[in-house]
Design an enzyme around this catalytic site. Structure first.
Site, PDB file in Angstrom:
ATOM      1  N   LYS A 106     -29.301   7.715  -9.990  1.00  0.00           N
ATOM      2  CA  LYS A 106     -28.029   7.866  -9.321  1.00  0.00           C
ATOM      3  C   LYS A 106     -27.816   9.281  -8.792  1.00  0.00           C
ATOM      4  O   LYS A 106     -26.944   9.522  -7.955  1.00  0.00           O
ATOM      5  CB  LYS A 106     -26.884   7.582 -10.328  1.00  0.00           C
ATOM      6  CG  LYS A 106     -26.875   6.224 -10.916  1.00  0.00           C
ATOM      7  CD  LYS A 106     -25.747   6.151 -11.985  1.00  0.00           C
ATOM      8  CE  LYS A 106     -25.931   4.977 -12.892  1.00  0.00           C
ATOM      9  NZ  LYS A 106     -24.986   5.038 -14.035  1.00  0.00           N
ATOM     10  N   GLU A 141     -34.271  13.271  -3.694  1.00  0.00           N
ATOM     11  CA  GLU A 141     -33.997  13.497  -5.116  1.00  0.00           C
ATOM     12  C   GLU A 141     -32.862  14.501  -5.283  1.00  0.00           C
ATOM     13  O   GLU A 141     -32.603  15.312  -4.392  1.00  0.00           O
ATOM     14  CB  GLU A 141     -35.253  14.073  -5.791  1.00  0.00           C
ATOM     15  CG  GLU A 141     -36.041  13.073  -6.623  1.00  0.00           C
ATOM     16  CD  GLU A 141     -35.371  12.746  -7.960  1.00  0.00           C
ATOM     17  OE1 GLU A 141     -34.131  12.855  -8.099  1.00  0.00           O
ATOM     18  OE2 GLU A 141     -36.112  12.374  -8.884  1.00  0.00           O
ATOM     19  N   ASP A 142     -32.221  14.466  -6.432  1.00  0.00           N
ATOM     20  CA  ASP A 142     -31.214  15.473  -6.733  1.00  0.00           C
ATOM     21  C   ASP A 142     -31.842  16.798  -7.154  1.00  0.00           C
ATOM     22  O   ASP A 142     -31.466  17.859  -6.671  1.00  0.00           O
ATOM     23  CB  ASP A 142     -30.236  14.975  -7.816  1.00  0.00           C
ATOM     24  CG  ASP A 142     -30.937  14.438  -9.063  1.00  0.00           C
ATOM     25  OD1 ASP A 142     -32.188  14.375  -9.106  1.00  0.00           O
ATOM     26  OD2 ASP A 142     -30.223  14.053 -10.013  1.00  0.00           O
ATOM     27  N   ASP A 158     -37.412  19.122 -11.788  1.00  0.00           N
ATOM     28  CA  ASP A 158     -37.418  19.907 -13.011  1.00  0.00           C
ATOM     29  C   ASP A 158     -38.879  20.039 -13.466  1.00  0.00           C
ATOM     30  O   ASP A 158     -39.615  20.875 -12.970  1.00  0.00           O
ATOM     31  CB  ASP A 158     -36.523  19.163 -14.013  1.00  0.00           C
ATOM     32  CG  ASP A 158     -36.244  19.940 -15.278  1.00  0.00           C
ATOM     33  OD1 ASP A 158     -35.870  21.111 -15.177  1.00  0.00           O
ATOM     34  OD2 ASP A 158     -36.400  19.372 -16.367  1.00  0.00           O
ATOM     35  N   LYS A 216     -36.071  23.542  -9.693  1.00  0.00           N
ATOM     36  CA  LYS A 216     -36.153  24.496 -10.809  1.00  0.00           C
ATOM     37  C   LYS A 216     -37.624  24.782 -11.093  1.00  0.00           C
ATOM     38  O   LYS A 216     -38.203  24.197 -11.998  1.00  0.00           O
ATOM     39  CB  LYS A 216     -35.521  23.881 -12.077  1.00  0.00           C
ATOM     40  CG  LYS A 216     -34.020  23.931 -12.124  1.00  0.00           C
ATOM     41  CD  LYS A 216     -33.490  23.756 -13.547  1.00  0.00           C
ATOM     42  CE  LYS A 216     -33.402  22.316 -13.954  1.00  0.00           C
ATOM     43  NZ  LYS A 216     -32.551  22.098 -15.170  1.00  0.00           N
ATOM     44  N   PHE A 224     -29.238  24.128 -16.955  1.00  0.00           N
ATOM     45  CA  PHE A 224     -28.893  22.715 -16.770  1.00  0.00           C
ATOM     46  C   PHE A 224     -27.625  22.623 -15.930  1.00  0.00           C
ATOM     47  O   PHE A 224     -26.587  23.164 -16.288  1.00  0.00           O
ATOM     48  CB  PHE A 224     -28.721  21.998 -18.108  1.00  0.00           C
ATOM     49  CG  PHE A 224     -28.795  20.503 -17.939  1.00  0.00           C
ATOM     50  CD1 PHE A 224     -30.030  19.851 -17.966  1.00  0.00           C
ATOM     51  CD2 PHE A 224     -27.657  19.752 -17.702  1.00  0.00           C
ATOM     52  CE1 PHE A 224     -30.119  18.477 -17.764  1.00  0.00           C
ATOM     53  CE2 PHE A 224     -27.730  18.378 -17.491  1.00  0.00           C
ATOM     54  CZ  PHE A 224     -28.964  17.748 -17.529  1.00  0.00           C
ATOM     55  N   VAL A 225     -27.754  21.941 -14.796  1.00  0.00           N
ATOM     56  CA  VAL A 225     -26.639  21.883 -13.851  1.00  0.00           C
ATOM     57  C   VAL A 225     -26.081  20.467 -13.712  1.00  0.00           C
ATOM     58  O   VAL A 225     -26.796  19.482 -13.905  1.00  0.00           O
ATOM     59  CB  VAL A 225     -27.037  22.428 -12.466  1.00  0.00           C
ATOM     60  CG1 VAL A 225     -27.284  23.922 -12.520  1.00  0.00           C
ATOM     61  CG2 VAL A 225     -28.269  21.701 -11.909  1.00  0.00           C
ATOM     62  N   ASP A 277     -25.579  14.592 -13.359  1.00  0.00           N
ATOM     63  CA  ASP A 277     -24.806  14.287 -14.565  1.00  0.00           C
ATOM     64  C   ASP A 277     -25.415  14.890 -15.822  1.00  0.00           C
ATOM     65  O   ASP A 277     -26.559  15.345 -15.839  1.00  0.00           O
ATOM     66  CB  ASP A 277     -24.741  12.773 -14.777  1.00  0.00           C
ATOM     67  CG  ASP A 277     -26.060  12.223 -15.322  1.00  0.00           C
ATOM     68  OD1 ASP A 277     -27.116  12.555 -14.751  1.00  0.00           O
ATOM     69  OD2 ASP A 277     -26.038  11.489 -16.330  1.00  0.00           O
ATOM     70  N   ARG A 303     -20.537  13.924 -12.586  1.00  0.00           N
ATOM     71  CA  ARG A 303     -21.150  13.665 -11.273  1.00  0.00           C
ATOM     72  C   ARG A 303     -20.207  13.938 -10.111  1.00  0.00           C
ATOM     73  O   ARG A 303     -20.637  14.266  -9.011  1.00  0.00           O
ATOM     74  CB  ARG A 303     -21.578  12.192 -11.165  1.00  0.00           C
ATOM     75  CG  ARG A 303     -22.785  11.809 -11.981  1.00  0.00           C
ATOM     76  CD  ARG A 303     -23.310  10.446 -11.523  1.00  0.00           C
ATOM     77  NE  ARG A 303     -24.139   9.790 -12.518  1.00  0.00           N
ATOM     78  CZ  ARG A 303     -25.435  10.008 -12.693  1.00  0.00           C
ATOM     79  NH1 ARG A 303     -26.046  10.904 -11.951  1.00  0.00           N
ATOM     80  NH2 ARG A 303     -26.107   9.372 -13.625  1.00  0.00           N
TER      81      ARG A 303
HETATM   82  P1  IMP Z   1     -38.416  15.799 -13.677  1.00  0.00           P
HETATM   83  O1  IMP Z   1     -39.219  14.554 -13.791  1.00  0.00           O
HETATM   84  O2  IMP Z   1     -38.505  16.619 -14.933  1.00  0.00           O
HETATM   85  O3  IMP Z   1     -38.693  16.609 -12.453  1.00  0.00           O
HETATM   86  O4  IMP Z   1     -36.919  15.328 -13.711  1.00  0.00           O
HETATM   87  C1  IMP Z   1     -36.175  15.086 -12.620  1.00  0.00           C
HETATM   88  C2  IMP Z   1     -34.888  14.397 -13.039  1.00  0.00           C
HETATM   89  O5  IMP Z   1     -34.369  14.951 -14.244  1.00  0.00           O
HETATM   90  C3  IMP Z   1     -33.808  14.574 -12.023  1.00  0.00           C
HETATM   91  O6  IMP Z   1     -33.849  13.563 -11.047  1.00  0.00           O
HETATM   92  C4  IMP Z   1     -32.558  14.530 -12.863  1.00  0.00           C
HETATM   93  O7  IMP Z   1     -32.137  13.201 -13.029  1.00  0.00           O
HETATM   94  C5  IMP Z   1     -32.963  15.080 -14.192  1.00  0.00           C
HETATM   95  N1  IMP Z   1     -32.612  16.508 -14.335  1.00  0.00           N
HETATM   96  C6  IMP Z   1     -33.461  17.554 -14.426  1.00  0.00           C
HETATM   97  N2  IMP Z   1     -32.813  18.717 -14.529  1.00  0.00           N
HETATM   98  C7  IMP Z   1     -31.506  18.416 -14.473  1.00  0.00           C
HETATM   99  C8  IMP Z   1     -30.304  19.216 -14.504  1.00  0.00           C
HETATM  100  O8  IMP Z   1     -30.300  20.458 -14.579  1.00  0.00           O
HETATM  101  N3  IMP Z   1     -29.144  18.526 -14.421  1.00  0.00           N
HETATM  102  C9  IMP Z   1     -29.075  17.167 -14.321  1.00  0.00           C
HETATM  103  N4  IMP Z   1     -30.165  16.396 -14.265  1.00  0.00           N
HETATM  104  C10 IMP Z   1     -31.367  17.008 -14.355  1.00  0.00           C
HETATM  105 MG    MG Z   2     -32.577  11.897 -10.915  1.00  0.00          MG
END
Ligand code: IMP
Ligand code: MG
Length: 183
Positions: free
Chosen positions: A47, A104-105, A108, A135, A156-157, A163, A169
């Protein structure tokens, strides 16, 4: 307007709504140029990207088709499990003539996109990625994105679609969540 100064869960605003709006327009302009002669299918990852996605597509001037996917790797905590779980897939079968732009939002660890891109690349003519936030300090796999709104520090944002445990959100800015909320 929410009163973040009196919301003790929010530490500070990291990227304000006005800066986001400007950057979204720039990204849309670039996508307009790059996809002018392609068959653009915008793929929103639910979402977290829903607000960014809506703002981005409204700023495009070229034709674009819209799809959504729901993939998760996080559960309700703040650490990625590393497993890609596709709980909503693109419904249509044939993507062989489509140029997908995955929206994507935030990136990470990079695990979600690094698993999602090859999954889609098997089905589509091309796959690129667009993220509102990156990040890089947290990266665990080698991954770069084609379009990025903002590179942010390791915090963490929440807000603007992002969310923590389904909360925050709807905040209009990208805000740093106070660590006391999750520690
Ligand atoms: P990744 O697989 O670790 O790159 O994770 C990506 C997903 O983790 C994003 O689409 C978010 O849903 C969640 N996520 C990672 N960091 C944050 C944050 O700082 N705030 C909120 N959601 C996050
Ligand atoms: Mg996500």
């Amino acid at each position: 307007m929410y009163d973040y100064k009196n919301n003790e869960d929010i530490e500070k605003i990291l990227v304000d709504a006005e800066s986001i709006g400007k950057r979204v327009k720039e990204l849309a302009l670039q996508i307009d140029k790059d996809y002018a002669d392609k068959r653009l299918v915008m793929v929103g990852i639910l979402k977290g990207s829903f607000i960014f996605f809506g703002d981005l597509v409204r700023n495009l001037t070229i034709p674009a088709e819209i799809e959504f996917m729901k993939v998760s790797s996080y559960g309700s905590g703040t650490v990625s499990s590393g497993e890609l779980k596709v709980s909503l897939d693109i419904a249509r079968e044939d993507l062989s003539e489509c140029d997908l732009l995955v929206v994507e939002d935030i990136i990470d660890s990079g695990k979600t996109l690094s698993k999602l891109v090859p999954y889609l690349a098997k089905r589509a003519r091309s796959v690129r990625t667009c993220t509102l936030l990156d990040k890089p300090d947290r990266r665990e796999v080698d991954l770069s994105t084609d379009y990025c709104g903002f590179v942010i520090p390791d915090e963490f944002v929440v807000g603007y679609g992002l969310d923590y445990g389904e909360k925050y959100r709807t905040l209009p800015d990208v805000c740093v969540l106070s660590p006391k909320v999750y520690s």
